[in-house]
Structures are given as structure tokens and as C-alpha cells.
Design an enzyme around this catalytic site. Structure first.
Site, PDB file in Angstrom:
ATOM      1  N   ASP A  64      -5.045  -4.566   5.073  1.00 12.44           N
ATOM      2  CA  ASP A  64      -4.092  -5.659   4.855  1.00 12.44           C
ATOM      3  C   ASP A  64      -3.502  -5.541   3.459  1.00 12.44           C
ATOM      4  OD1 ASP A  64      -4.950  -6.500   7.305  1.00 12.44           O
ATOM      5  OD2 ASP A  64      -5.750  -8.443   6.627  1.00 12.44           O
ATOM      6  N   HIS A 209      -8.794  -3.897   2.710  1.00 14.29           N
ATOM      7  CA  HIS A 209      -7.607  -4.411   2.023  1.00 14.29           C
ATOM      8  C   HIS A 209      -7.063  -3.383   1.044  1.00 14.29           C
ATOM      9  CE1 HIS A 209      -9.656  -8.030   3.464  1.00 14.29           C
ATOM     10  NE2 HIS A 209      -8.476  -8.618   3.451  1.00 14.29           N
TER      11      HIS A 209
END
Length: 253
Positions: A64, A209
């Protein structure tokens, strides 16, 4: 002795009417029961994918990104070094500001997924605002040359049936995760590696992430990939993982 039964036409019609009404009522109740089931547990409504049944020792590393420009490139370099393909879920507002990094992600052969435009909790937004956010994101991705983004990770990871229905109506498939690296907490490289290696198996979707808040991900990624290769696992984009696989999903109230 012979017995003769005289059939009363009016009574027959009465009983046929009662049976018909009962049948219709039962059908309606059955349909309502199906409609009230979780969208995860039937084939009629939208689903959120969190893992698949995969017999090819494949799993999906997903990243992400919603802000920052420091961590993405080192992560891309590690993936390229090991010839590993992943899926990157991008907030379109971030992609709009960092087209150079987006271009590198695509050129390196990774898959792009959407996280909407603004990083907001969709469960706290009205349907109209969710649609506007999705539309704004699509416009950005179209402008960047990505006109066929089909997967979406809901911002903040929070969703319910209404969110799923809204996102599904926009043409997206929601992708959640089954293994959380917790890298955004910066618990230490060893902890991140442990969170993945002790839980990941074939068919899992791993959450990582590439935003600047996750400062230890690139280092941990190197070790995770080495572990994957040792155990015979291969990372593939989400689209490859779900093809010809049995999708696993959870019930959402």
C-alpha cells in the site's frame, strides 16, 4: 362393495390456492434469506478476496502507498533484484503527485490496484461520496495510462456490505489480506519478517507498505523473499493468484 368419491371443484380450487400461496411464501422467504446472507458467503453479491486456495505454492506480496517518496524505490529495487512481481495499491492522490514512481512500478512489471483518491474510511462516508472518490481516482489512473485497474483495496481496510456493493457497482473487486506484516508499526526488521514467515502459506495475500511511514520494510522484504525461495514459494500479482483458484472470503455483517 365399490366406493365412489365425489370431488368438489370449489374445495379443490381452495386447496390449490392455499398450496400456491404457501409455495410463493416459502420462495420469498428463501430468497430473502439468501439476500440477507453475507456477500462473502454466496455467489450473488460482491466479495472481498482475502486469500485463495492455491496448489502452486504461489502467494501475493502487496504494498500500500498513500504518501511519501523515500521508501518506494528501495522496495522496488529489492523486488527487481530477486525478479519478484507484486501488486501495489495506490492512493490516486499520491499517484498524481508521484507519476515517476508510478511509471517505474509499471515498467518493472508490477500490478497496480487502486485505494481510491483520498485515504478516507469508506464506512464513514455516504455512498455518493464514495462514488465521487472512486471516480476521481479512476480519472487519475486513466490520465497516467492505467485504464484497466480492476482491483481495489479499501482505504484503512475498513468496509461493510454497503461499501462492497458500492465498490462492486463501480467495477472493482475488493482485495483484503490474510497475512499482516505490521510493518507500518516499525516493530523491527526481525518482527516484520517473523510476522510473514510464521503465517504465510500458498494462496495467502500479504500486506506490506511502501509509504514513508514503514521505514523497515525494504530490509525485511529482502529476508522475506529469501525465505520464500527457500520454502519454494513464488510471489505473483493478485490477478495471477486468483485465476483458476478457489477464492476464500469471510462473512461481513
Amino acid at each position: 362393495m365399490k366406493f365412489f368419491y365425489i370431488l368438489d371443484g370449489k374445495k379443490i380450487k381452495k386447496w390449490l390456492l392455499i398450496i400456491s400461496i404457501a409455495f410463493v411464501t416459502a420462495s420469498i422467504l428463501y430468497i430473502q434469506q439468501i439476500a440477507n446472507e453475507s456477500v462473502f458467503s454466496n455467489d450473488l453479491g460482491p466479495k472481498a478476496i482475502y486469500r485463495v486456495e492455491n496448489k502452486k505454492n504461489e502467494l501475493a506480496l502487496t504494498f500500500d502507498i498513500s504518501w511519501g517518496e523515500t521508501n518506494a524505490i528501495p522496495i522496488l529495487n529489492v523486488l527487481k533484484k530477486h525478479d519478484v512481481k507484486a501488486t501495489f495499491f495506490l492512493s490516486a492522490s499520491w499517484a498524481e503527485r508521484h507519476p515517476r514512481i508510478v511509471k517505474k512500478i509499471v515498467e518493472d512489471g508490477h500490478e497496480i490496484g487502486s485505494m481510491g483518491y483520498e485515504y478516507k474510511n469508506y464506512t464513514e462516508l455516504e455512498r455518493g461520496k464514495i462514488i465521487r472518490d472512486l471516480a476521481q481516482a479512476k480519472k487519475v489512473f486513466d490520465t497516467l495510462g492505467m485504464k484497466h485497474v480492476s482491483f481495489l483495496r479499501v482505504p484503512t481496510g475498513n468496509f461493510n456490505k454497503n461499501v462492497l456493493k458500492t465498490v462492486h457497482s463501480f467495477g472493482y473487486t475488493v482485495v483484503h489480506w490474510s497475512v499482516d506484516s505490521k510493518d507500518w508499526l516499525n516493530p523491527g526488521v526481525n518482527s516484520i519478517v517473523q510476522n510473514v514467515t510464521e503465517n504465510a502459506k500458498s494462496g495467502d495475500i500479504v500486506l506490506l507498505h511502501a509509504s514513508d511511514s514503514a521505514k523497515q520494510t525494504a530490509q525485511a522484504l529482502e529476508q522475506i523473499i529469501i525465505w520464500m525461495k527457500k520454502e519454494g514459494y513464488k510471489s505473483v500479482p493478485i490477478s495471477d493468484l486468483v485465476n483458476n483458484a478457489h477464492i476464500k472470503s469471510k462473512e461481513i455483517k
